[in-house]
Every structure is written in structure tokens, then in C-alpha cells.
Design a protein around this motif. Structure first.
Motif, PDB file in Angstrom:
ATOM      1  N   ALA A   1       0.904  -1.190  -0.071  1.00 45.20           N
ATOM      2  CA  ALA A   1       0.076   0.081   0.163  1.00 45.20           C
ATOM      3  C   ALA A   1       0.948   1.117  -0.026  1.00 45.20           C
ATOM      4  CB  ALA A   1      -0.671   0.036   1.294  1.00 45.20           C
TER       5      ALA A   1
ATOM      6  N   ALA B   1       0.967   4.201  -2.652  1.00 44.95           N
ATOM      7  CA  ALA B   1       0.609   5.614  -2.452  1.00 44.95           C
ATOM      8  C   ALA B   1       1.775   6.209  -2.880  1.00 44.95           C
ATOM      9  CB  ALA B   1       0.402   5.715  -1.031  1.00 44.95           C
TER      10      ALA B   1
ATOM     11  N   SER C   1      -4.022   8.839  -1.714  1.00 52.20           N
ATOM     12  CA  SER C   1      -4.568   7.515  -1.697  1.00 52.20           C
ATOM     13  C   SER C   1      -4.597   7.183  -0.441  1.00 52.20           C
ATOM     14  CB  SER C   1      -3.928   6.550  -2.381  1.00 52.20           C
ATOM     15  OG  SER C   1      -2.472   6.254  -1.887  1.00 52.20           O
TER      16      SER C   1
ATOM     17  N   PHE D   1      -6.073   3.384   2.462  1.00 52.54           N
ATOM     18  CA  PHE D   1      -6.519   2.117   2.431  1.00 52.54           C
ATOM     19  C   PHE D   1      -6.902   1.889   3.880  1.00 52.54           C
ATOM     20  CE2 PHE D   1      -2.112   2.307   3.083  1.00 52.54           C
ATOM     21  CZ  PHE D   1      -1.888   1.538   4.197  1.00 52.54           C
TER      22      PHE D   1
ATOM     23  N   THR E   1      -5.527   3.603   7.289  1.00 59.19           N
ATOM     24  CA  THR E   1      -4.979   5.172   6.957  1.00 59.19           C
ATOM     25  C   THR E   1      -5.944   6.149   6.684  1.00 59.19           C
ATOM     26  OG1 THR E   1      -5.058   4.788   4.520  1.00 59.19           O
ATOM     27  CG2 THR E   1      -2.912   3.966   5.800  1.00 59.19           C
TER      28      THR E   1
ATOM     29  N   ALA F   1      -5.265   0.203  -1.900  1.00 61.61           N
ATOM     30  CA  ALA F   1      -5.141   1.721  -1.795  1.00 61.61           C
ATOM     31  C   ALA F   1      -6.276   2.029  -2.831  1.00 61.61           C
ATOM     32  CB  ALA F   1      -3.690   2.205  -1.845  1.00 61.61           C
TER      33      ALA F   1
END
Length: 907
Positions: A10, A14, A55, A57, A60, A153
Motif C-alpha cells: 500500500a 501511495a 490514496s 486504504f 490510513t 489503496a
């Protein structure tokens, strides 16, 4: 271990470059947000008018912090635009905006009605400037949080801008684009010199949208699913308008909110096939983008409002003034004539006349080679002995009953003695057929007849005043037993007698005015008393219902409930469109004026009868005023009911506006028919029962206007036409029984096969034309099936009334009778008024047969004094037209006041 791998993937995703698919806001700079390794939550100082790409996920979160200074002089708002093509309904992106006084959140894709998903969303944040808080130059901080629960993401882009033109100004238009996922709203504050404004929206597109006015507070409900929660709102396609009073919103401040619907079903009433959106389809969102123009303009001032209301009532006050002036002048002329010893002469007024009959004993249609079938009795039969004296005392052949038996020429002297008839004693009933009248011409008093017997210079002495009760000689009836209502001869010859004098080739009013005048007056007075009772029981629940509708509209703010002309809706108190209600005052005021005029005529006529005036008793059309009273009451109630309907006009209460129009049309036809058929007109119970059936059918036709209904209606309509045709043609002397088919065979054999022309030629022409027109209407209804069935039924009444009225005028002139010039002038004025009224009626400013949004396409601006629209003018003009029409009915046969009834033909 697996969690660590997912986290690394991820982070790598990102930190990679975000693919661009078009700017969120044109001209904005683009900045990529990179997440530090292992950082799950980061706060980013952000700037307005700059695109941020990032971005998130599961686990986060990105937080953007925007700061700005509130401006007292020019309120501003923040608009946030976000887009993500990777998010889905199962794993959406979540956006939360935290402000000083509220939180606003949404997801991407934005689901509309649970099916339509939009990956681009634009929302305006509720402003926290002086419109809401009144705080000067204070710094405001706004936080935008972006999060997701997706294991992978999800890329996004976000941009925030400050709207410097957030406030609307009076008279200035504002253009913008809206869609289901990108609503727009602006603030407006009324200036101190305005108490009422009109907010108008327009668009070249037919897309269905919602237009709302909401108070200045947070949150602002600007999505399809919640825009109806607060304020006032309407659905619209191309245009809409809302008139707002300053008292409705605190300090006259409100938001103007517009959002497009996901489908057009709310505006068109038609269900659409739902197709889920394809996020990769760039053209999907563009199909629901609508260009809108908003303008806030001033409404009329208080002085203009009061002036328009005052002028509306002044117009009808002038009718009272002119009417009373005419009556006063007429009273002066009559008084002077009485002082000079002159009888009033209607021919002094002149009149319109085509021809005069060559023989005073019969109208022009009776100058034929056939035997003279004039009125029964009077000066046509010479009989010896007791029968001669009976005729001089007002008793006609076949109308002297002795102990239940009728006298004949062969009556023996002993029988005559038993009858105890005094040949010298005059009748004591002022309405009985007394002395043999002098030979006269229609419309000319006996004193002016050329070549007639010498007459004294003074008018005939009046009969002595009679008391209210008129005793009759024992066992002797001065009127036919078969003609009485309550003391009727039960023998079979009672009906046979009617068959004789009602089926003659040529009928005169004397033949159909044989029943007791007082009893007939009581019978016709039932029309007005019954109508008063009906009106009270009908009006009270109607008033309660429309008040409930208006309260519901004011409480919910849903202006789709009522079908107003919103471009000319002048509010007053709780009423949204006071002008549409108030414009019905003409019906009420002129209806009362008709009642006054009818009462004056009734009172004057009764005074003459009580004084034994020979002309009032034996001459002219029999005076029965019960139907005229009913017509006046119906006109008043039409104003009341039409006003109730316009409190909240819609599909559910349309019958309130038309019910008394049916009654007025029906009573008008009955009155015109009663004029020369006083003995055989329908009674009040049968008439109102028939009209109730008509109203019931009208309601069924509107609610269940299916092809099956139209088929049944057409059949019933045609059968009713045939039954009414037989009733009119045979003057009520026909029966519906098993022998009807044999009688129909004889009718065809005699009238159609063996005769070159019908027995009753004039009636035949009227009924032939009437059948052609009504059969055409039935065919048009069956084939065309018009949506407005109530108006279709009303058109049937109006067309038939006009048909009979024209026939009556033609036959009156054809029979050598005159129409007084004042009546001719009224007819011309009536035609002009009806032409103008119908021209405004057919313009149409609303229609409840369509959806509210479609009805608003017909809305138009005010056309008179900035207060009244086309439909208000229809109310004014139609009230004047009906008033003049009823005056014509009241005065149409004034030229016959000095004509014996056996000289007045029936048609």
C-alpha cells in the motif's frame, strides 16, 4: 507477516504517481501527497484552489486543513470537489468535513436511490460568516478527512475553492451547472425596502430537478434524498417560481438550493428503466448535468396590492350602481305614467323583429291549410246553455267536473241544476281563465290593436284585490282535474285529456299553463330551497378540506401539492395564491345582484296579481321565479366553491370548481324550457338527482378514465339522448314499457313512411340538430378520450344550452314576436363577454391532468395590475357573462306581457 506485506504494498502504491483523468477544477494546481513509511494518519496544511492527489486504504487517513478569514462585507462559502474512479459500492471512499458548528459527510461513489453511483461529487459547505454568527473578521478552520476500509489503496483527488459570489442580489441573474452529485445553493437577504420577493429558476433542459428555499442554518439539505426535509420546495423541468414573504424566513434571509433528480419520473410521472452507472463511462454524469439560471426579483408593493384588491371589488360595485340607477329611472317613468293615467307600453322601447304573423290567432308556423288546432277553450268554442256560461266564467270544455263526471253538450237541464253553476258569478281565482280576451297581436296591448273593437281610452279596470285564499265553487273545478298536482282525478280520462291537448300539432302557452299557478310556484320554489340545503351540506366539508390542504402545504413546504400559477401567486396570510381566490368575488356579488333583481320582479308581479291586474294574471308568459332564485344561488355558490378550489387546486378537489357549473347549466336549460312549458317541467327532486348523477359520472371519468369507462359512458349517453328526445318531442306523453316497440313501429310508419314531413316540425328540427351534435360529442369522446373528462362533461352542458337558446331566439322571431332593444343590447354584450372570457380560459396557466412540474411549464406572469393572471380575468369575465346571460333569460319575453296566452306559441 501478511499484514506487513499488505502495508508495504500500500505504501509503495501511495508513493507512486497518481494517474490523472481530468482536472477536478479547471485552472487549479495539482499536488501529490506522499505518505511516510509506516504513517497511518497524516495532517496536510492545504490551500484553496489547489488539487491534491492521494490514496488511502484500510487503517490510513488523510486530513486536509484549510484556514480563511470570514468577511463581514461579503459572505463567502467553501466548495469541495472530490473524485475517485477506484472506489466501489463495497469499498467506498469516505469524506468528512468538520466545521465550527457542524459536520458534513458523504461517500464516493455517491449512491443515488441505492443504484446510481457517481464517482465525482461536489458539495458546498455551510458558511460560518456573519449570515449565521454575526462575528466580524474571525479566522475559520475547516478539516477535510479522507479514509477508506479497502484492503487496497484507493486513489482520489480533492480540491476546495472559496465562492466569492455566494450571495445573490435583487434583480441580478446567476447561471450555474447542477447534477445529482453536484448540487448548488446560494444565499439571499431581502433589502429593508422589500417585504416580498419572487425567486425564479429557468433552464433550457427538460431534466427533472428540485428547487428549494431553506432558512440560513446548518446543515443545508442539498441532496435528492434530503432536500425535502426543510423549507419550501418544488419539482421543475424548465421553469419554476416561489413567492416569499419576509416574515416566512428570519430577517428575510434564505438559501436558494437546486439539485437534479437521478431520473425524470418525479416530473413526468412515467417510470424509467434503471440502468446502473458505469464508473468508467465519462459521459454518464454529463447526461444529468443541467444548466440553471436563478433570479430574485421584487414582487408588487403593498400599495399596488391594496389597489388591485380595491379595483377588483370596485368593478362589481359599479354593476350595482348602474343597476340601481336604471331601476330608479324606470320607477320614475312608471310613476309618471300612472299619474297621467297611461298604461305602460312595452312597444315604446322598440325591439328587433323579423316578421309579423298574418293572422293574430296563430304564429307563422300555424298559417297552413290544416284545421285550426289552437289553444283549447277561450274564444274558439261556442256552446249552448250552461257551457256557454261556463266559458264566460273561465271554464273550458272537458274541464267541468260534476261529482266526478264531465259535462257534455247533451247534459240535461236537471243535471245543469245539480251542478249549481251560477252563470253570472265571476270566478274568484285571479289565476283562472276568466273573461274571453280581446283579439290581439303579440306584444301589443289591446288598446292599440288596429281594426279591433273600440276600446276605452283608459286601461281596463283592474280586478278587485283578492285575499290570499281563493275559495272555489263546491264540486266545480275551474282547471282540468288531470292538470292538478294534489287534487287529481283518478279516472283514466285524466291522462287521456293530457294526451289530447299536449299532442296537438300546434301548441300554445295556454295549453301548457293549465295547472294551478300558486301550486306551480310552490313547486318551482323548491329549486331554491333544495339548492340552499345542498349548498350548506356541500360547502362546509369542502371548506374544511381545503383549509387542511393549505395547512399541509405550509407545514411540509411541498408546493407540489397544489397547482398554482407560481409566476403570479400573490400570498395573503396563510393563502399561497390569494389572487386566484379573491377573483371569484364577481360570482358572489353578481349572484346576489341577480337575486335582488328577481325579487324585485317577483314582488312587483305579486302586487299586480293581488290588485287583480288582468295583464299580470291572464297575459304573457306565466311568471314563475323559483328557478331564477335557484340560478342566483347557484352563481353565488359557484364563487364560493371556485374560491375553495383555488385555495389548493389539485387532482383531488377538481369537482369543487365544476359542480355548480353543471348546476348552473342545467338550471339554465330548465328555465328556458319552463318558459313555455310551465306544466311539464321537471320537479326539483328529479332535476337535482339527475345533476348529482352527472357529477358522480364526472368524478368516475376523471379517476377511472379507462377505455371500458368510455365505452359504457358512450352507450349510456346515446340512450339518454334518445330518451330525452322522446320526452321533448311528445311533451312527456310517452311511456317506457313493453308496448314501446309497437309504438315505435307506429311512429316510423306514420311519421317517416307515410308522411312527407313530421307532425311536430319545429321540435323535429331542434331535436335533429341536437342529436347530430350530441352524437358527434359522444363519438369524439369515445375516440379521442380527452384527459379532462370534467371539462368534457361541462362542454356538453354548455353546447346544449347554447343550442336550445339559439333555437328559442330563432323560433321567437319566426313566430312574429319581438325582442326589446334593451334585450338585444344585452345579448350583444353577453356574446362579447363570453368571447373574451373563453379566450382567457383557453390560455391555461395550470393543469392538474399533468404532473406539477409539467403544469409549471404553462405558468405565466401576471397580466393585469401585476396582481391578476389570465385565469383571474376568466373569473371576472365569466361572472359578468353569466350575469348578462341570466338577465337575457329574465327579460327575453318581456315583449309578450300584453299578449294573451292562447296567442303565444310553444316551441
Amino acid at each position: 507477516m501478511a499484514t506487513s506485506v499488505v502495508l508495504v504494498v500500500a505504501i509503495l502504491t501511495a508513493t507512486s504517481t497518481v494517474e490523472a483523468s481530468g482536472d477536478v477544477s479547471s485552472g487549479a494546481r495539482s499536488t501529490r501527497v506522499r505518505r511516510q513509511t509506516g504513517e497511518l494518519r497524516q495532517e496536510i496544511p492545504a490551500q484553496f484552489n489547489q488539487i491534491y492527489q492521494g490514496s488511502v486504504f484500510n487503517g490510513t487517513e488523510d486530513i486536509y486543513r484549510y484556514s480563511y478569514m470570514q468577511n463581514e462585507s461579503s459572505p463567502r462559502a467553501i466548495r469541495v470537489e472530490v473524485k475517485s474512479q477506484g472506489a466501489s459500492e463495497d469499498y467506498p471512499l469516505l469524506f468528512v468535513v468538520r466545521q465550527q458548528r457542524g459536520i458534513l459527510s458523504w461517500q464516493v461513489p455517491l449512491m443515488i436511490r441505492g443504484i446510481y453511483g457517481y464517482d465525482k461529487v461536489s458539495r458546498t459547505l455551510c458558511p460560518m460568516d456573519h449570515l449565521q454568527t454575526g462575528v466580524k473578521d474571525e479566522r475559520e478552520t475547516v478539516y477535510l478527512e479522507v479514509s477508506a476500509a479497502s484492503p487496497a489503496a484507493l486513489n482520489y483527488r480533492v480540491n476546495a475553492t472559496i465562492l466569492t459570489d455566494f450571495s445573490l442580489s435583487t434583480g441580478q441573474s446567476r447561471n450555474f451547472l447542477v447534477s445529482p452529485s453536484q448540487p448548488q445553493y446560494y444565499a439571499y437577504k431581502m433589502p429593508p425596502d422589500l417585504d416580498m420577493v419572487v425567486v425564479k429558476v429557468s433552464s433550457p433542459s427538460n431534466l427533472c430537478a428540485v428547487f428549494s428555499l431553506q432558512p440560513i442554518k446548518c446543515p443545508v439539505y442539498d441532496l435528492d434524498r434530503n432536500i425535502e426535509f426543510v423549507g419550501i420546495y418544488q419539482t421543475f423541468m424548465k421553469k419554476a417560481a416561489i413567492t416569499v414573504q419576509k416574515s416566512y424566513f428570519p430577517n428575510g434571509e434564505f438559501y436558494v438550493v437546486v439539485v437534479v433528480k437521478a431520473t425524470d419520473s418525479d416530473c413526468t410521472g412515467e417510470m424509467e428503466t434503471i440502468q446502473p452507472a458505469n464508473p468508467s463511462d465519462e459521459a454518464f454524469e454529463m447526461r444529468r448535468v443541467k444548466e440553471v439560471t436563478v433570479v430574485v426579483g421584487p414582487s408588487i408593493t403593498d400599495s399596488q396590492y391594496v389597489t388591485a384588491v380595491f379595483v377588483g371589488i370596485l368593478v362589481f360595485v359599479l354593476f350595482y350602481v348602474v343597476t340601481f340607477m336604471v331601476l330608479f329611472i324606470q320607477w320614475i317613468r312608471q310613476r309618471n305614467a300612472e299619474l297621467e293615467g297611461l298604461a305602460p307600453r312595452p312597444e315604446e322601447q322598440g325591439g328587433f323583429q323579423i316578421t309579423q304573423p298574418t293572422n293574430a290567432e296563430a304564429p307563422i308556423n300555424a298559417q297552413r291549410t290544416e284545421p285550426n288546432y289552437g289553444a283549447t277553450g277561450w274564444d274558439r268554442v261556442k256552446m249552448p246553455s250552461v257551457l256557454d256560461s261556463a266559458f264566460t266564467d273561465g271554464l273550458s270544455l272537458n274541464h267541468i267536473t260534476i261529482l266526478g263526471k264531465k259535462l257534455s253538450k247533451n247534459t240535461s237541464p236537471s243535471t245543469e241544476k245539480e251542478a249549481n253553476i251560477s252563470t253570472n258569478k265571476p270566478t274568484t281565482d285571479p289565476y283562472s281563465m276568466g273573461e274571453q280576451p280581446i283579439e290581439t297581436k303579440p306584444g301589443i296591448p289591446p288598446t292599440d290593436q288596429p281594426n279591433g273593437p273600440p276600446m276605452p281610452t283608459n286601461p281596463p279596470p283592474p280586478r278587485p284585490a283578492q285575499s290570499k285564499s281563493y275559495p272555489k265553487p263546491p264540486m266545480v273545478h275551474t282547471l282540468s282535474d288531470s292538470s292538478m298536482e294534489d287534487d287529481i282525478d283518478m279516472l283514466d280520462d285524466a291522462d287521456e285529456d293530457k294526451d289530447i291537448y299536449r299532442t296537438k300539432t300546434f301548441l300554445y302557452v295556454a295549453d301548457l299553463a293549465r295547472k294551478d299557478h300558486r301550486h306551480l310556484s310552490q313547486k318551482y320554489n323548491l329549486y331554491s330551497w333544495n339548492l340552499l340545503t345542498i349548498s350548506v351540506f356541500y360547502a362546509l366539508p369542502v371548506i374544511q378540506l381545503v383549509i387542511t390542504y393549505q395547512k399541509m402545504l405550509n407545514t411540509t413546504g411541498n408546493e407540489d401539492i397544489c397547482y398554482y400559477n407560481f409566476f403570479c401567486a400573490q400570498p395573503a396570510g396563510d393563502l399561497t395564491a390569494f389572487n386566484n381566490v379573491y377573483s371569484n368575488i364577481g360570482y358572489i356579488m353578481l349572484g346576489v345582484l341577480i337575486l335582488i333583481l328577481v325579487y324585485r320582479r317577483d314582488y312587483t308581479h305579486q302586487k299586480k296579481v293581488d290588485a287583480g291586474d288582468r295583464y299580470a294574471i291572464d297575459y304573457g308568459i306565466p311568471k314563475h321565479f323559483g328557478l331564477f332564485y335557484a340560478i342566483g344561488i347557484a352563481l353565488v355558490m359557484e364563487g364560493v366553491m371556485s374560491g375553495c378550489y383555488h385555495v389548493c387546486p389539485n387532482y383531488s378537489n377538481f369537482q369543487f370548481d365544476t359542480s355548480f357549473m353543471y348546476i348552473i347549466g342545467g338550471l339554465g336549460m330548465l328555465k328556458l324550457y319552463q318558459t313555455r312549458h310551465p306544466d311539464i317541467n321537471a320537479n326539483a327532486y328529479a332535476a337535482y338527482a339527475s345533476l348529482a348523477i352527472v357529477i358522480f359520472v364526472a368524478v368516475i371519468g376523471v379517476v377511472f378514465g379507462t377505455p371500458y369507462f368510455w365505452a359504457i359512458f358512450t352507450v349510456v349517453y346515446v340512450l339518454a339522448i334518445l330518451a330525452l328526445t322522446a320526452q321533448v318531442y311528445y311533451m312527456g306523453r310517452w311511456r317506457l314499457d313493453m308496448g314501446i316497440f309497437h309504438r315505435m313501429y307506429l311512429l316510423i310508419r306514420t311519421d317517416c313512411l307515410q308522411c312527407s314531413k313530421p307532425m311536430y316540425w319545429d321540435r323535429f328540427v331542434l331535436l335533429l340538430v341536437g342529436n347530430i351534435i350530441n352524437w358527434s360529442l359522444a363519438l369524439f369522446g369515445a375516440v379521442g378520450q380527452p384527459d379532462d373528462f370534467a371539462s368534457f362533461m361541462l362542454a356538453i352542458f354548455i353546447i346544449n344550452f347554447l343550442l336550445y337558446f339559439v333555437f328559442y331566439i330563432v323560433m321567437k322571431l319566426r313566430s312574429g314576436e319581438r325582442i326589446l332593444w334593451v334585450t338585444v343590447g344585452l345579448i350583444i354584450i353577453t356574446l362579447i363577454c363570453w368571447t373574451l372570457a373563453l379566450s382567457f380560459f383557453f390560455k391555461g396557466v395550470t393543469t392538474w391532468e399533468k404532473t406539477p412540474a409539467q403544469s409549471r411549464l404553462d405558468n405565466k406572469a401576471c397580466v393585469l395590475m401585476g396582481f391578476y393572471d389570465d385565469h383571474d380575468i376568466w373569473h371576472f369575465m365569466s361572472a359578468i357573462s353569466m350575469f348578462c346571460s341570466f338577465l337575457v333569460l329574465l327579460m327575453l319575453d318581456d315583449d309578450l306581457d300584453y299578449t294573451p296566452r292562447d296567442k303565444i306559441p310553444v316551441f
